[in-house]
Design a protein around this motif. Structure first.
Motif, short mmCIF file in Angstrom:
data_model
loop_
_atom_site.label_atom_id
_atom_site.label_comp_id
_atom_site.label_asym_id
_atom_site.label_seq_id
_atom_site.Cartn_x
_atom_site.Cartn_y
_atom_site.Cartn_z
N VAL A 83 -8.90 -1.10 3.21
CA VAL A 83 -8.09 -2.28 3.57
C VAL A 83 -9.25 -3.16 3.96
CG1 VAL A 83 -6.57 -3.71 4.80
CG2 VAL A 83 -5.92 -1.39 4.57
N MET A 84 -9.47 -4.02 2.64
CA MET A 84 -10.75 -4.89 2.61
C MET A 84 -10.52 -6.54 2.83
SD MET A 84 -12.75 -2.71 -0.29
CE MET A 84 -14.59 -3.59 -0.16
N ASP A 85 -11.30 -7.23 4.02
CA ASP A 85 -11.26 -8.48 3.73
C ASP A 85 -12.09 -9.23 2.67
OD1 ASP A 85 -11.55 -10.98 4.75
OD2 ASP A 85 -12.28 -10.54 6.74
N THR B 209 -7.65 -15.38 6.59
CA THR B 209 -7.78 -13.93 6.82
C THR B 209 -6.50 -13.34 7.55
OG1 THR B 209 -10.14 -14.22 7.85
CG2 THR B 209 -9.19 -12.11 8.25
N ASN B 210 -5.58 -12.92 6.63
CA ASN B 210 -4.38 -12.42 6.81
C ASN B 210 -4.50 -10.75 7.06
OD1 ASN B 210 -1.58 -11.81 7.12
ND2 ASN B 210 -0.91 -12.95 5.46
N ALA B 211 -4.87 -10.43 8.05
CA ALA B 211 -5.20 -8.98 8.34
C ALA B 211 -3.82 -8.22 8.63
CB ALA B 211 -5.95 -8.67 9.67
N TYR B 212 -2.64 -8.96 8.98
CA TYR B 212 -1.30 -8.56 9.13
C TYR B 212 -0.84 -8.01 7.63
CZ TYR B 212 3.48 -8.22 10.46
OH TYR B 212 4.95 -7.51 10.51
N ALA B 213 -1.08 -9.00 6.61
CA ALA B 213 -0.50 -8.53 5.42
C ALA B 213 -1.32 -7.55 4.87
CB ALA B 213 -0.56 -9.78 4.45
N GLY B 214 -2.69 -7.31 4.97
CA GLY B 214 -3.35 -6.28 4.34
C GLY B 214 -2.94 -4.79 5.24
N LEU C 232 -6.15 -1.17 -6.73
CA LEU C 232 -6.40 0.25 -6.89
C LEU C 232 -5.08 0.95 -5.95
CD1 LEU C 232 -10.02 0.60 -7.04
CD2 LEU C 232 -8.56 0.15 -9.01
N PRO C 233 -4.11 1.14 -6.85
CA PRO C 233 -3.11 1.73 -6.20
C PRO C 233 -3.45 3.14 -5.60
CG PRO C 233 -2.10 0.83 -8.15
CD PRO C 233 -3.54 1.00 -8.15
N LEU C 234 -2.82 3.91 -4.78
CA LEU C 234 -2.83 5.10 -4.25
C LEU C 234 -2.14 6.05 -4.96
CD1 LEU C 234 -4.18 6.83 -2.03
CD2 LEU C 234 -1.79 6.75 -0.96
N THR C 235 -2.90 6.55 -6.33
CA THR C 235 -2.10 7.28 -7.39
C THR C 235 -2.58 8.66 -7.15
OG1 THR C 235 -4.10 7.15 -8.81
CG2 THR C 235 -2.32 5.55 -9.01
N HIS C 236 -1.77 9.57 -7.72
CA HIS C 236 -1.97 11.03 -7.73
C HIS C 236 -2.84 11.72 -8.63
CE1 HIS C 236 1.79 10.78 -4.98
NE2 HIS C 236 0.57 10.06 -4.29
N ASN C 237 -2.98 10.87 -9.62
CA ASN C 237 -3.61 11.80 -10.86
C ASN C 237 -5.28 11.00 -11.19
OD1 ASN C 237 -3.01 9.23 -11.77
ND2 ASN C 237 -1.83 10.22 -13.49
N ASN C 238 -6.08 10.56 -10.38
CA ASN C 238 -7.28 9.85 -10.55
C ASN C 238 -8.32 10.87 -10.20
OD1 ASN C 238 -8.67 8.00 -11.25
ND2 ASN C 238 -8.13 6.51 -9.61
N VAL D 23 -6.88 -1.99 -0.88
CA VAL D 23 -6.17 -3.40 -0.47
C VAL D 23 -7.01 -4.27 -0.35
CG1 VAL D 23 -4.32 -4.02 1.09
CG2 VAL D 23 -3.96 -1.79 0.02
N LEU D 24 -6.88 -5.44 -0.62
CA LEU D 24 -7.53 -6.84 -0.47
C LEU D 24 -6.47 -8.05 0.01
CD1 LEU D 24 -9.31 -7.32 -4.04
CD2 LEU D 24 -10.23 -5.78 -1.88
N PHE D 25 -7.33 -8.47 1.33
CA PHE D 25 -6.44 -9.40 1.89
C PHE D 25 -7.35 -10.76 2.19
CE2 PHE D 25 -8.36 -7.00 5.38
CZ PHE D 25 -8.71 -7.99 6.28
#
Length: 382
Positions: free
Chosen positions: A54-56, A128-133, A101-107, A91-93
């Motif tokens: 989760v990146m600012d 900086t919306n850390a809550y949303a991230g 980049l979703p959390l996929t199962h076949n990468n 996840v970027l916020f």
């Protein structure tokens, strides 16, 4: 009074030793702790990890965002990104939130590293919306986590500023922990009024230390990532689509190689690999495969330019050996215990000395030579 002062000094020193979080960690200590935590995460999960960064990317990050991406790449050198091992999401916020980049199962790592460079933009801006991230990370774990396969959820939260829109993220921090996630907190810079609060969100590691790392600036952040690099790792190679290697691999006949990804240690460059018992060799301008020669072996699918050598005094019955157990005593060597070619505890002894005859010398002379006929038979059958 002097004795009391001495006792107080020793008490303070004891508290510092027992609770190192109460003092500022040096750069090397921070780096060592991050490295240990990365290794612990990998071991704890038996290679099944759901890892979310989760990146600012708010305006204060500025031109330093590429350094944050470099940290992500270096941190991931401790993880095998493959369907059966670690899967990674980003996840970027800023004012809001995005999930490039979703959390996929076949990468796999080669594919992911390309996506990280291509699909995670270096542009930044906003608040900086850390809550949303963190809220997005909670939902991502609820929808895509591989809990049924024993996956260990880990969230790495990276920020350089106080949250200033969206509200207090603490409810989402607590929600992540209810999902069983391990939360690592990394703050950059000294402009955070809420630094202690944000660092306090972190989970504790196996040494009961908070997984919270305040870094003074982005340059130190990059150096920290490079320091984490140190350590030995076991490479694993995952077959991938041949198209990802382009024309690098030889596809002709017995020397054909396959396109593989080093899922653990590589930075995402597809390359040509060979089967056990072979190694990579340039053939007509392309990378093909050749068999390990006599006296050499290779246990796994690999990208190496040579095979492993049998121990001293040993060879193999045939080329393309795929295990050290196929190494036997070579010409002039034997197993003196059972007089065979099978190594004794992995070792072979010389079958005779330079001056030895085909007969055992007199024990009274203390020469201790053994029968050279055995070595002659070895030479004839090798």
């Amino acid at each position: 009074m002097a004795e009391v002062k001495v006792m107080l000094i020793f008490a303070v020193l004891a508290l510092i030793c027992l609770f190192p979080g109460n003092r500022a960690l040096t750069f090397r200590e921070k780096a060592s702790q991050v490295k240990l935590d990365a290794q612990w995460i990998d071991a704890k999960a038996n290679d099944v990890v759901d890892l979310i960064f989760v990146m600012d990317r708010s305006g204060s990050v500025g031109r330093n965002f590429p350094k944050a991406k470099t940290f992500v790449k270096d941190f991931l050198d401790y993880f095998s990104i493959a369907p059966q091992h670690t899967q990674v999401g980003v996840v970027l916020f800023d004012n809001g939130v995005s999930n490039p980049l979703p959390l996929t199962h076949n990468n796999h790592k080669c594919k992911f590293m390309g996506q990280l460079e291509r699909d995670v933009p270096n542009t930044v801006g906003g608040l900086t919306n850390a809550y949303a991230g963190l809220e997005f990370a909670v939902n991502l774990l609820r929808k895509n986590s591989r809990k049924n396969f024993g996956a260990f959820p880990v969230v790495v939260f990276i920020t350089d500023g106080d949250y200033n829109v969206g509200g207090n993220p603490l409810p989402q921090v607590e929600a992540l922990k209810r999902e069983g996630a391990l939360l690592i907190i990394i703050t950059i810079g000294n402009n955070l009024r809420r630094k202690a609060e944000i660092l306090g969100w972190a989970s504790k590691d196996n040494r009961n230390q908070p997984m919270a790392f305040p870094i003074e600036n982005f340059d130190q952040f990059a150096h920290l990532a490079h320091y984490i690099h140190k350590g030995s790792q076991t490479s694993k190679f995952l077959p991938i689509d041949d198209a990802e290697c382009g024309n690098k691999c030889d596809k002709a006949g017995a020397s054909a190689s396959a396109c593989v990804c080093d899922t653990l240690a590589s930075r995402g460059q597809p390359t040509c690999g060979c089967d056990p018992g072979q190694h990579v060799k340039a053939i007509n301008g392309k990378d093909g495969c050749v068999n390990c020669p006599l006296g050499f072996y290779q246990e796994e699918k690999n990208i190496f330019r040579s095979c492993k050598s049998c121990p001293k005094g040993q060879t193999t019955h045939a080329p393309r050996s795929a295990d050290i157990s196929q190494c036997v005593c070579g010409p002039g060597f034997w197993n003196p215990i059972d007089k065979s070619r099978n190594p004794h505890k992995g070792q072979c002894s010389r079958a005779c000395s330079v001056k030895a005859s085909t007969l055992y010398p007199s024990a009274a002379k203390g020469r201790g030579f053994i029968d050279c006929d055995m070595s002659e038979r070895f030479s004839a059958t090798t």
